[in-house]
Scaffold this motif. Sequence first.
Motif, PDB file in Angstrom:
ATOM      1  N   ALA A   1       0.824  -1.207   0.000  1.00 55.72           N
ATOM      2  CA  ALA A   1       0.000   0.000   0.000  1.00 55.72           C
ATOM      3  C   ALA A   1       0.857   1.255   0.000  1.00 55.72           C
ATOM      4  O   ALA A   1       0.555   2.236  -0.700  1.00 55.72           O
ATOM      5  CB  ALA A   1      -0.935  -0.010   1.204  1.00 55.72           C
ATOM      6  N   VAL A   2       1.944   1.240   0.766  1.00 51.20           N
ATOM      7  CA  VAL A   2       2.835   2.407   0.798  1.00 51.20           C
ATOM      8  C   VAL A   2       3.559   2.566  -0.537  1.00 51.20           C
ATOM      9  O   VAL A   2       3.690   3.677  -1.060  1.00 51.20           O
ATOM     10  CB  VAL A   2       3.846   2.289   1.964  1.00 51.20           C
ATOM     11  CG1 VAL A   2       4.845   3.436   1.923  1.00 51.20           C
ATOM     12  CG2 VAL A   2       3.109   2.282   3.302  1.00 51.20           C
ATOM     13  N   VAL A   3       4.017   1.468  -1.115  1.00 50.76           N
ATOM     14  CA  VAL A   3       4.657   1.513  -2.435  1.00 50.76           C
ATOM     15  C   VAL A   3       3.690   2.065  -3.477  1.00 50.76           C
ATOM     16  O   VAL A   3       4.057   2.887  -4.321  1.00 50.76           O
ATOM     17  CB  VAL A   3       5.155   0.107  -2.842  1.00 50.76           C
ATOM     18  CG1 VAL A   3       5.562   0.075  -4.309  1.00 50.76           C
ATOM     19  CG2 VAL A   3       6.327  -0.314  -1.962  1.00 50.76           C
ATOM     20  N   ALA A   4       2.426   1.649  -3.411  1.00 48.83           N
ATOM     21  CA  ALA A   4       1.422   2.152  -4.349  1.00 48.83           C
ATOM     22  C   ALA A   4       1.210   3.654  -4.167  1.00 48.83           C
ATOM     23  O   ALA A   4       1.073   4.397  -5.154  1.00 48.83           O
ATOM     24  CB  ALA A   4       0.103   1.407  -4.154  1.00 48.83           C
ATOM     25  N   ALA A   5       1.174   4.112  -2.916  1.00 48.23           N
ATOM     26  CA  ALA A   5       1.004   5.545  -2.650  1.00 48.23           C
ATOM     27  C   ALA A   5       2.190   6.344  -3.186  1.00 48.23           C
ATOM     28  O   ALA A   5       2.005   7.417  -3.788  1.00 48.23           O
ATOM     29  CB  ALA A   5       0.838   5.775  -1.147  1.00 48.23           C
ATOM     30  N   GLU A   6       3.389   5.839  -2.977  1.00 44.75           N
ATOM     31  CA  GLU A   6       4.580   6.509  -3.517  1.00 44.75           C
ATOM     32  C   GLU A   6       4.499   6.615  -5.035  1.00 44.75           C
ATOM     33  O   GLU A   6       4.852   7.650  -5.613  1.00 44.75           O
ATOM     34  CB  GLU A   6       5.831   5.731  -3.115  1.00 44.75           C
ATOM     35  CG  GLU A   6       6.123   5.742  -1.616  1.00 44.75           C
ATOM     36  CD  GLU A   6       7.203   4.741  -1.220  1.00 44.75           C
ATOM     37  OE1 GLU A   6       7.721   4.869  -0.091  1.00 44.75           O
ATOM     38  OE2 GLU A   6       7.536   3.845  -2.016  1.00 44.75           O
ATOM     39  N   TRP A   7       4.049   5.563  -5.678  1.00 47.63           N
ATOM     40  CA  TRP A   7       3.967   5.525  -7.139  1.00 47.63           C
ATOM     41  C   TRP A   7       2.884   6.456  -7.665  1.00 47.63           C
ATOM     42  O   TRP A   7       3.028   7.068  -8.724  1.00 47.63           O
ATOM     43  CB  TRP A   7       3.682   4.087  -7.567  1.00 47.63           C
ATOM     44  CG  TRP A   7       3.631   3.851  -9.039  1.00 47.63           C
ATOM     45  CD1 TRP A   7       4.672   3.509  -9.859  1.00 47.63           C
ATOM     46  CD2 TRP A   7       2.473   3.924  -9.888  1.00 47.63           C
ATOM     47  NE1 TRP A   7       4.240   3.373 -11.161  1.00 47.63           N
ATOM     48  CE2 TRP A   7       2.893   3.615 -11.209  1.00 47.63           C
ATOM     49  CE3 TRP A   7       1.133   4.220  -9.658  1.00 47.63           C
ATOM     50  CZ2 TRP A   7       2.014   3.608 -12.283  1.00 47.63           C
ATOM     51  CZ3 TRP A   7       0.250   4.205 -10.723  1.00 47.63           C
ATOM     52  CH2 TRP A   7       0.688   3.895 -12.023  1.00 47.63           C
TER      53      TRP A   7
END
Length: 234
Positions: A212-218
């Motif tokens: 979820a954090v990786v998706a938010a960063e992207w």
Amino acid sequence: MKIALLGYGRMGQTIEKIAISRGHDVILKIDKDDKDYDITEADVAIDFSLPTAAFGNITNCLYNGVPVVSGTTGWLEHYDEAVALCNKKKGAFIYASNFSLGVNIFFELNKTLAKMMSNLSQYQVTMEEIHHIKKLDAPSGTAITLAEGVIENNKNYDAWELDNTDKETTIPIAAKRIEDVPGTHSVNYKSEVDSINIEHIAHNRQGFALGAVVAAEWLVGKTGVFSMKDVLYL
């Protein structure tokens, strides 16, 4: 990155720890009873709230120009409305039934296997998902995504159903609730002579939260409606 957490249960708390470890600031934490909050200071929002609150959280973000990542399941009757609003507002939105990097690889493996089995009608598909006793929806969103992956790629099936079914073209999904199980999903093909099984077992919530954090960063800086396939370039 300034992150708003919409939903501060066990997943929200795990996401907070991972976000901070990756150098981000969590500037807003909304619990289930919070309704009046200012989302505008956030660079991105991550929603792991209740099914009854998710659509409102998502629309609030989109109206205020805040990119939003949602992993809440059980609200998808409003998904098309969220997509339409995102496109109208030129916002940014990702929904995934499961943000685990391993599960998203499992989704693609499931589709590939479904294609391979499409001409082998002697095999019957069943699915099982196991989660902790506090999970509200059944079957899980991940199990539904897996079933839809089979239906899209295997001509022998056109629907799924919770628990047993007498319909040959319907995939039965068994949902079990057991204390402290983060998530286990299996897809089973059985014939009279043998069985083929694929399974994903989550050992903890870290994988879901990290994804979820990786998706938010992207997502920050982008416009449109995306999925984890876009994030992971699958």
